[in-house]
Design a protein around this motif. Structure first.
Motif, PDB file in Angstrom:
ATOM      1  N   VAL A  81      -6.606  66.969 -74.110  1.00 26.35           N
ATOM      2  CA  VAL A  81      -7.972  66.200 -74.509  1.00 26.35           C
ATOM      3  C   VAL A  81      -7.391  64.763 -74.892  1.00 26.35           C
ATOM      4  O   VAL A  81      -6.388  64.433 -75.571  1.00 26.35           O
ATOM      5  N   VAL A  82      -8.173  63.598 -74.131  1.00 21.61           N
ATOM      6  CA  VAL A  82      -7.673  62.212 -74.144  1.00 21.61           C
ATOM      7  C   VAL A  82      -9.042  61.503 -74.483  1.00 21.61           C
ATOM      8  O   VAL A  82      -9.914  61.851 -74.269  1.00 21.61           O
ATOM      9  N   GLN A  83      -8.645  60.341 -74.776  1.00 19.19           N
ATOM     10  CA  GLN A  83     -10.034  59.359 -74.859  1.00 19.19           C
ATOM     11  C   GLN A  83      -9.510  58.109 -73.942  1.00 19.19           C
ATOM     12  O   GLN A  83      -8.451  57.777 -73.636  1.00 19.19           O
ATOM     13  N   GLN A  84     -10.523  57.597 -73.542  1.00 16.97           N
ATOM     14  CA  GLN A  84     -10.641  56.403 -72.584  1.00 16.97           C
ATOM     15  C   GLN A  84     -10.587  55.456 -73.210  1.00 16.97           C
ATOM     16  O   GLN A  84     -11.591  54.934 -73.855  1.00 16.97           O
ATOM     17  N   GLY A  85      -9.403  54.708 -73.651  1.00 14.17           N
ATOM     18  CA  GLY A  85      -9.407  53.414 -74.453  1.00 14.17           C
ATOM     19  C   GLY A  85      -9.706  53.878 -75.882  1.00 14.17           C
ATOM     20  O   GLY A  85      -9.491  55.209 -76.204  1.00 14.17           O
ATOM     21  N   GLY A  86      -9.870  53.088 -76.765  1.00 23.70           N
ATOM     22  CA  GLY A  86      -9.852  53.510 -78.303  1.00 23.70           C
ATOM     23  C   GLY A  86     -11.264  54.051 -78.739  1.00 23.70           C
ATOM     24  O   GLY A  86     -11.398  54.648 -79.824  1.00 23.70           O
ATOM     25  N   LEU A  87     -12.224  53.854 -78.032  1.00 21.14           N
ATOM     26  CA  LEU A  87     -13.665  54.362 -78.228  1.00 21.14           C
ATOM     27  C   LEU A  87     -14.391  54.958 -77.320  1.00 21.14           C
ATOM     28  O   LEU A  87     -15.640  55.261 -77.357  1.00 21.14           O
ATOM     29  N   GLY A  88     -13.623  55.726 -76.561  1.00 22.52           N
ATOM     30  CA  GLY A  88     -14.568  56.465 -75.339  1.00 22.52           C
ATOM     31  C   GLY A  88     -14.501  58.107 -75.742  1.00 22.52           C
ATOM     32  O   GLY A  88     -14.259  58.245 -76.762  1.00 22.52           O
ATOM     33  N   HIS A  89     -15.595  58.531 -74.939  1.00 22.21           N
ATOM     34  CA  HIS A  89     -15.634  59.964 -75.333  1.00 22.21           C
ATOM     35  C   HIS A  89     -14.349  60.856 -75.015  1.00 22.21           C
ATOM     36  O   HIS A  89     -13.787  60.686 -74.306  1.00 22.21           O
ATOM     37  N   PRO A  90     -14.019  61.915 -75.955  1.00 20.12           N
ATOM     38  CA  PRO A  90     -13.204  62.676 -75.873  1.00 20.12           C
ATOM     39  C   PRO A  90     -13.425  63.402 -74.461  1.00 20.12           C
ATOM     40  O   PRO A  90     -14.314  64.071 -74.143  1.00 20.12           O
ATOM     41  N   MET A  91     -12.111  63.504 -73.479  1.00 22.10           N
ATOM     42  CA  MET A  91     -12.621  64.090 -72.272  1.00 22.10           C
ATOM     43  C   MET A  91     -11.334  65.227 -72.204  1.00 22.10           C
ATOM     44  O   MET A  91     -10.226  64.966 -72.507  1.00 22.10           O
ATOM     45  N   THR A  92     -11.592  66.220 -71.500  1.00 22.64           N
ATOM     46  CA  THR A  92     -10.666  67.300 -71.147  1.00 22.64           C
ATOM     47  C   THR A  92     -10.007  66.935 -69.871  1.00 22.64           C
ATOM     48  O   THR A  92     -10.766  66.709 -68.719  1.00 22.64           O
ATOM     49  N   VAL A  93      -8.611  66.943 -69.724  1.00 19.26           N
ATOM     50  CA  VAL A  93      -8.029  66.641 -68.505  1.00 19.26           C
ATOM     51  C   VAL A  93      -7.336  67.921 -67.952  1.00 19.26           C
ATOM     52  O   VAL A  93      -6.289  68.051 -68.623  1.00 19.26           O
ATOM     53  N   PHE A  94      -7.514  68.403 -66.679  1.00 17.73           N
ATOM     54  CA  PHE A  94      -6.840  69.452 -66.210  1.00 17.73           C
ATOM     55  C   PHE A  94      -5.919  68.972 -65.293  1.00 17.73           C
ATOM     56  O   PHE A  94      -6.506  68.159 -64.432  1.00 17.73           O
TER      57      PHE A  94
END
Length: 343
Positions: free
Chosen positions: A228-241
Protein backbone atom coordinates in the motif's frame (compact mmCIF):
# COMPACT_ATOMS: atom_id res chain seq x y z
CA UNK A 1 5.84 18.66 6.21
CA UNK A 2 3.35 16.94 3.89
CA UNK A 3 3.72 18.11 0.34
CA UNK A 4 1.04 17.88 -2.35
CA UNK A 5 1.57 16.71 -5.88
CA UNK A 6 2.15 19.60 -8.25
CA UNK A 7 0.06 19.26 -11.39
CA UNK A 8 0.10 21.75 -14.27
CA UNK A 9 -2.84 22.06 -16.66
CA UNK A 10 -1.01 23.23 -19.77
CA UNK A 11 -4.06 23.86 -21.92
CA UNK A 12 -7.82 23.96 -21.56
CA UNK A 13 -9.16 21.52 -24.16
CA UNK A 14 -8.20 18.02 -25.34
CA UNK A 15 -10.50 17.57 -28.39
CA UNK A 16 -12.38 14.69 -26.79
CA UNK A 17 -15.34 14.42 -24.44
CA UNK A 18 -14.94 11.48 -22.08
CA UNK A 19 -17.90 10.81 -19.78
CA UNK A 20 -15.83 11.05 -16.62
CA UNK A 21 -14.03 14.31 -17.42
CA UNK A 22 -14.82 18.00 -17.97
CA UNK A 23 -14.24 20.33 -20.93
CA UNK A 24 -11.37 22.08 -19.10
CA UNK A 25 -9.79 18.79 -18.09
CA UNK A 26 -8.19 18.87 -14.65
CA UNK A 27 -8.81 22.59 -14.25
CA UNK A 28 -11.84 24.38 -12.96
CA UNK A 29 -13.72 26.12 -15.78
CA UNK A 30 -11.15 27.75 -18.08
CA UNK A 31 -11.72 29.62 -21.32
CA UNK A 32 -11.46 27.46 -24.43
CA UNK A 33 -8.14 27.91 -26.21
CA UNK A 34 -6.23 28.91 -23.08
CA UNK A 35 -2.58 27.84 -23.14
CA UNK A 36 -0.17 28.34 -20.27
CA UNK A 37 2.69 30.68 -21.18
CA UNK A 38 5.99 28.79 -20.69
CA UNK A 39 7.64 31.70 -18.88
CA UNK A 40 4.71 31.91 -16.46
CA UNK A 41 5.05 28.18 -15.85
CA UNK A 42 8.79 28.40 -15.18
CA UNK A 43 8.30 31.31 -12.77
CA UNK A 44 5.78 29.31 -10.74
CA UNK A 45 7.98 26.23 -10.99
CA UNK A 46 10.78 28.16 -9.27
CA UNK A 47 8.43 29.07 -6.41
CA UNK A 48 7.17 25.49 -6.10
CA UNK A 49 10.71 24.12 -6.18
CA UNK A 50 11.59 26.48 -3.30
CA UNK A 51 8.97 24.65 -1.20
CA UNK A 52 10.78 21.34 -1.64
CA UNK A 53 8.77 19.85 -4.51
CA UNK A 54 10.93 18.45 -7.31
CA UNK A 55 8.37 16.66 -9.46
CA UNK A 56 5.58 17.84 -11.74
CA UNK A 57 2.75 16.16 -13.63
CA UNK A 58 1.84 17.89 -16.88
CA UNK A 59 -1.85 17.50 -17.67
CA UNK A 60 -4.56 19.28 -19.60
CA UNK A 61 -6.55 19.60 -21.68
CA UNK A 62 -3.91 17.47 -23.25
CA UNK A 63 -0.16 18.12 -23.23
CA UNK A 64 0.18 16.43 -26.63
CA UNK A 65 -1.72 19.40 -28.11
CA UNK A 66 0.47 21.98 -26.35
CA UNK A 67 2.99 23.16 -28.92
CA UNK A 68 5.86 24.15 -26.53
CA UNK A 69 5.66 20.78 -24.71
CA UNK A 70 9.11 19.42 -25.59
CA UNK A 71 10.83 22.71 -24.76
CA UNK A 72 8.88 23.06 -21.52
CA UNK A 73 9.91 19.57 -20.40
CA UNK A 74 13.54 20.42 -21.08
CA UNK A 75 13.30 23.74 -19.20
CA UNK A 76 11.57 22.14 -16.22
CA UNK A 77 14.43 19.66 -15.93
CA UNK A 78 17.33 22.02 -16.66
CA UNK A 79 16.15 25.43 -15.40
CA UNK A 80 13.65 24.57 -12.66
CA UNK A 81 15.57 21.56 -11.35
CA UNK A 82 12.64 19.17 -11.51
CA UNK A 83 13.76 15.60 -10.90
CA UNK A 84 10.57 14.03 -12.28
CA UNK A 85 8.45 15.30 -15.16
CA UNK A 86 5.46 13.13 -16.01
CA UNK A 87 3.35 13.80 -19.11
CA UNK A 88 -0.29 12.69 -18.87
CA UNK A 89 -2.11 12.35 -22.21
CA UNK A 90 -4.95 10.55 -23.93
CA UNK A 91 -4.22 11.84 -27.45
CA UNK A 92 -2.45 9.76 -30.15
CA UNK A 93 -0.05 12.64 -30.88
CA UNK A 94 1.83 11.74 -27.70
CA UNK A 95 3.30 8.80 -29.63
CA UNK A 96 4.69 11.13 -32.30
CA UNK A 97 6.27 13.35 -29.64
CA UNK A 98 7.57 10.51 -27.48
CA UNK A 99 11.16 10.32 -28.85
CA UNK A 100 11.70 14.08 -28.54
CA UNK A 101 10.15 14.13 -25.07
CA UNK A 102 12.38 11.28 -23.96
CA UNK A 103 15.41 13.21 -25.20
CA UNK A 104 14.18 16.33 -23.39
CA UNK A 105 14.04 14.48 -20.09
CA UNK A 106 10.49 13.27 -19.48
CA UNK A 107 10.62 10.62 -16.75
CA UNK A 108 7.22 8.97 -17.25
CA UNK A 109 4.51 8.79 -19.89
CA UNK A 110 0.94 8.35 -18.67
CA UNK A 111 -1.61 7.43 -21.33
CA UNK A 112 -5.32 6.66 -20.89
CA UNK A 113 -6.91 3.51 -22.29
CA UNK A 114 -10.36 2.52 -21.04
CA UNK A 115 -11.30 -0.21 -23.52
CA UNK A 116 -9.97 -2.56 -26.20
CA UNK A 117 -13.19 -2.13 -28.16
CA UNK A 118 -12.86 0.59 -30.85
CA UNK A 119 -16.60 1.26 -30.94
CA UNK A 120 -16.80 1.66 -27.15
CA UNK A 121 -13.69 3.86 -27.24
CA UNK A 122 -15.47 6.16 -29.68
CA UNK A 123 -18.58 6.25 -27.50
CA UNK A 124 -16.60 7.07 -24.35
CA UNK A 125 -14.19 9.62 -25.87
CA UNK A 126 -15.75 10.92 -29.06
CA UNK A 127 -12.97 10.49 -31.68
CA UNK A 128 -12.60 7.30 -33.71
CA UNK A 129 -8.86 6.84 -33.05
CA UNK A 130 -8.56 3.71 -30.93
CA UNK A 131 -5.89 2.04 -33.08
CA UNK A 132 -3.84 5.24 -33.02
CA UNK A 133 -3.99 5.36 -29.21
CA UNK A 134 -2.68 1.78 -29.01
CA UNK A 135 0.14 2.70 -31.41
CA UNK A 136 0.95 5.75 -29.28
CA UNK A 137 1.32 3.60 -26.17
CA UNK A 138 3.68 1.28 -28.05
CA UNK A 139 5.69 4.29 -29.29
CA UNK A 140 6.05 5.59 -25.73
CA UNK A 141 7.19 2.15 -24.53
CA UNK A 142 9.75 2.03 -27.36
CA UNK A 143 11.57 5.08 -25.94
CA UNK A 144 12.57 3.15 -22.82
CA UNK A 145 10.89 5.72 -20.57
CA UNK A 146 8.46 4.08 -18.08
CA UNK A 147 4.86 4.10 -19.28
CA UNK A 148 1.79 4.08 -17.05
CA UNK A 149 -1.65 3.37 -18.49
CA UNK A 150 -4.68 4.84 -16.72
CA UNK A 151 -7.94 2.89 -16.86
CA UNK A 152 -11.09 4.54 -15.50
CA UNK A 153 -13.28 1.70 -14.24
CA UNK A 154 -16.95 2.26 -15.11
CA UNK A 155 -19.82 0.07 -13.93
CA UNK A 156 -21.86 -1.18 -16.86
CA UNK A 157 -19.28 0.07 -19.37
CA UNK A 158 -15.86 -1.64 -19.23
CA UNK A 159 -15.84 -3.97 -16.21
CA UNK A 160 -15.69 -7.19 -18.32
CA UNK A 161 -12.56 -5.88 -20.07
CA UNK A 162 -10.35 -5.10 -17.10
CA UNK A 163 -8.42 -8.38 -17.17
CA UNK A 164 -7.93 -8.11 -20.95
CA UNK A 165 -6.71 -4.52 -20.60
CA UNK A 166 -4.16 -5.59 -18.01
CA UNK A 167 -3.03 -8.43 -20.29
CA UNK A 168 -2.66 -6.10 -23.29
CA UNK A 169 -0.55 -3.66 -21.29
CA UNK A 170 1.63 -6.45 -19.95
CA UNK A 171 2.28 -7.75 -23.47
CA UNK A 172 3.01 -4.22 -24.73
CA UNK A 173 5.73 -3.68 -22.11
CA UNK A 174 3.87 -1.09 -20.06
CA UNK A 175 5.49 -0.42 -16.68
CA UNK A 176 2.27 -0.01 -14.68
CA UNK A 177 -1.51 0.04 -15.03
CA UNK A 178 -3.57 2.28 -12.76
CA UNK A 179 -7.21 1.42 -12.19
CA UNK A 180 -9.17 4.48 -11.06
CA UNK A 181 -12.67 4.80 -9.71
CA UNK A 182 -15.10 7.34 -11.17
CA UNK A 183 -15.07 10.82 -9.64
CA UNK A 184 -18.74 10.52 -8.82
CA UNK A 185 -19.09 14.12 -7.61
CA UNK A 186 -17.49 15.62 -10.72
CA UNK A 187 -20.79 16.98 -12.00
CA UNK A 188 -21.08 19.12 -8.86
CA UNK A 189 -18.61 21.56 -10.44
CA UNK A 190 -19.38 24.04 -13.21
CA UNK A 191 -18.33 21.67 -15.99
CA UNK A 192 -18.80 18.02 -16.83
CA UNK A 193 -19.80 15.77 -19.71
CA UNK A 194 -22.59 14.19 -17.68
CA UNK A 195 -25.21 15.46 -20.15
CA UNK A 196 -23.45 13.51 -22.90
CA UNK A 197 -23.51 10.41 -20.68
CA UNK A 198 -27.23 10.90 -20.06
CA UNK A 199 -27.90 11.10 -23.81
CA UNK A 200 -25.64 8.19 -24.80
CA UNK A 201 -26.24 5.81 -21.90
CA UNK A 202 -29.20 7.31 -20.04
CA UNK A 203 -26.99 7.28 -16.93
CA UNK A 204 -25.55 9.79 -14.47
CA UNK A 205 -21.96 9.81 -13.25
CA UNK A 206 -22.76 8.18 -9.89
CA UNK A 207 -24.29 5.27 -11.84
CA UNK A 208 -20.82 4.47 -13.25
CA UNK A 209 -19.18 4.38 -9.84
CA UNK A 210 -18.28 1.25 -7.95
CA UNK A 211 -15.69 0.56 -5.22
CA UNK A 212 -12.73 -1.34 -6.63
CA UNK A 213 -12.41 -3.94 -3.86
CA UNK A 214 -13.72 -6.78 -6.03
CA UNK A 215 -11.24 -5.96 -8.79
CA UNK A 216 -8.47 -5.92 -6.22
CA UNK A 217 -9.29 -9.52 -5.28
CA UNK A 218 -9.00 -10.59 -8.91
CA UNK A 219 -5.63 -8.90 -9.42
CA UNK A 220 -4.37 -10.25 -6.08
CA UNK A 221 -4.80 -13.80 -7.32
CA UNK A 222 -2.19 -13.26 -10.06
CA UNK A 223 0.26 -11.07 -8.11
CA UNK A 224 3.59 -11.98 -6.55
CA UNK A 225 3.76 -8.93 -4.29
CA UNK A 226 1.36 -6.44 -2.71
CA UNK A 227 1.90 -3.14 -0.91
CA UNK A 228 0.00 0.00 0.00
CA UNK A 229 1.48 3.35 -1.05
CA UNK A 230 0.55 7.01 -1.28
CA UNK A 231 1.14 9.12 -4.36
CA UNK A 232 3.02 12.03 -2.87
CA UNK A 233 2.36 13.17 0.67
CA UNK A 234 -1.39 13.69 0.32
CA UNK A 235 -2.69 11.16 -2.14
CA UNK A 236 -5.19 8.38 -1.62
CA UNK A 237 -3.71 5.22 -0.12
CA UNK A 238 -3.43 2.86 -3.10
CA UNK A 239 -2.89 -0.89 -3.37
CA UNK A 240 -0.03 -1.87 -5.70
CA UNK A 241 0.20 -5.41 -7.03
CA UNK A 242 3.33 -6.67 -8.83
CA UNK A 243 2.71 -9.34 -11.48
CA UNK A 244 5.17 -12.08 -12.45
CA UNK A 245 6.23 -9.99 -15.47
CA UNK A 246 7.23 -7.13 -13.15
CA UNK A 247 4.38 -4.91 -14.32
CA UNK A 248 2.54 -3.21 -11.48
CA UNK A 249 -1.23 -2.82 -11.18
CA UNK A 250 -2.19 0.15 -9.02
CA UNK A 251 -5.72 0.39 -7.62
CA UNK A 252 -6.85 3.87 -6.62
CA UNK A 253 -10.11 3.62 -4.71
CA UNK A 254 -11.40 6.85 -3.17
CA UNK A 255 -13.05 4.93 -0.35
CA UNK A 256 -9.56 4.45 1.09
CA UNK A 257 -9.76 8.07 2.25
CA UNK A 258 -8.52 11.54 1.34
CA UNK A 259 -6.85 14.60 2.84
CA UNK A 260 -8.77 17.79 3.70
CA UNK A 261 -7.73 21.28 4.79
CA UNK A 262 -8.98 24.68 5.84
CA UNK A 263 -10.36 25.41 2.36
CA UNK A 264 -12.77 22.49 2.89
CA UNK A 265 -14.43 24.03 5.98
CA UNK A 266 -18.12 24.69 5.41
CA UNK A 267 -18.01 23.25 1.89
CA UNK A 268 -21.38 21.71 0.92
CA UNK A 269 -19.50 19.06 -1.09
CA UNK A 270 -17.53 17.75 1.92
CA UNK A 271 -16.41 14.98 1.97
CA UNK A 272 -15.50 14.77 -1.72
CA UNK A 273 -13.57 12.42 -3.96
CA UNK A 274 -10.09 13.93 -4.30
CA UNK A 275 -9.99 16.71 -1.68
CA UNK A 276 -6.43 18.17 -1.37
CA UNK A 277 -4.59 15.53 -3.38
CA UNK A 278 -2.72 18.12 -5.44
CA UNK A 279 -1.91 21.76 -5.97
CA UNK A 280 -2.68 22.62 -9.57
CA UNK A 281 -1.65 25.46 -11.84
CA UNK A 282 -4.29 26.16 -14.48
CA UNK A 283 -3.74 27.18 -18.09
CA UNK A 284 -4.73 30.75 -17.17
CA UNK A 285 -2.24 30.83 -14.26
CA UNK A 286 -4.44 30.23 -11.24
CA UNK A 287 -3.46 28.08 -8.30
CA UNK A 288 -6.24 25.55 -7.83
CA UNK A 289 -6.80 23.56 -4.63
CA UNK A 290 -10.06 21.84 -5.48
CA UNK A 291 -11.43 20.21 -8.63
CA UNK A 292 -14.94 21.44 -7.96
CA UNK A 293 -14.89 25.00 -6.60
CA UNK A 294 -14.20 28.12 -8.64
CA UNK A 295 -13.89 30.23 -5.49
CA UNK A 296 -10.96 28.20 -4.16
CA UNK A 297 -8.36 29.53 -6.61
CA UNK A 298 -5.56 32.11 -6.45
CA UNK A 299 -4.97 34.21 -9.57
CA UNK A 300 -1.23 34.54 -10.15
CA UNK A 301 -1.49 36.08 -13.64
CA UNK A 302 -1.28 39.76 -12.58
CA UNK A 303 1.75 39.07 -10.39
CA UNK A 304 3.47 37.03 -13.09
CA UNK A 305 2.83 39.68 -15.73
CA UNK A 306 4.24 42.35 -13.40
CA UNK A 307 7.34 40.24 -12.79
CA UNK A 308 6.69 40.29 -9.03
CA UNK A 309 8.56 37.11 -8.14
CA UNK A 310 8.49 37.85 -4.42
CA UNK A 311 4.71 38.06 -4.42
CA UNK A 312 4.42 34.86 -6.45
CA UNK A 313 6.72 33.09 -4.00
CA UNK A 314 4.62 34.37 -1.07
CA UNK A 315 1.35 33.17 -2.62
CA UNK A 316 2.81 29.73 -3.36
CA UNK A 317 4.30 29.50 0.14
CA UNK A 318 0.90 30.35 1.66
CA UNK A 319 -0.73 27.64 -0.45
CA UNK A 320 1.75 25.04 0.82
CA UNK A 321 1.04 26.03 4.42
CA UNK A 322 -2.56 24.92 3.99
CA UNK A 323 -1.42 21.52 2.75
CA UNK A 324 0.94 21.18 5.71
CA UNK A 325 -2.05 21.46 8.05
CA UNK A 326 -4.19 18.95 6.13
CA UNK A 327 -5.85 16.04 7.90
CA UNK A 328 -6.82 12.58 6.71
CA UNK A 329 -10.37 11.28 6.68
CA UNK A 330 -11.35 7.76 5.68
CA UNK A 331 -14.43 7.87 3.49
CA UNK A 332 -17.67 7.33 5.33
CA UNK A 333 -16.21 7.75 8.81
CA UNK A 334 -15.60 10.62 11.21
CA UNK A 335 -12.00 9.73 11.98
CA UNK A 336 -9.25 12.22 11.14
CA UNK A 337 -6.43 9.85 11.92
CA UNK A 338 -4.03 8.83 9.17
CA UNK A 339 -3.99 5.16 8.34
CA UNK A 340 -0.55 3.62 8.32
CA UNK A 341 0.70 3.37 4.75
CA UNK A 342 4.09 2.43 3.39
CA UNK A 343 5.79 4.87 1.04
Amino acid sequence: MRLPQWRVTLNARCKRSCYYCRPSGEAVATEAGANLDPDRLLAVAAAVRAQGVDSVKLTGGDPALYEPLVDVVRRLREEAGMRDVEVISRHPRIGELAPALAEAGVTQFNVSLDTLNPQLHREICGPDDHAEVLDAIRACVATGVPVKVNVVVMAGINIPEIDALIDWCEEAGVDSVKLLDIIKDLAEGQESYERRLQIKQKLNLPDLYLPLEDLADGVRSRAVDEEVVQQGGLGHPMTVFTLTSGMKVVIKDSTAGAWYGSVCRGCPLFPCHDALMALRLTADARLQFCLLREDATVDLAPLLDAGDTKAVLARVEAAFEMYAAAYFRKDGTKTTELAEVSR
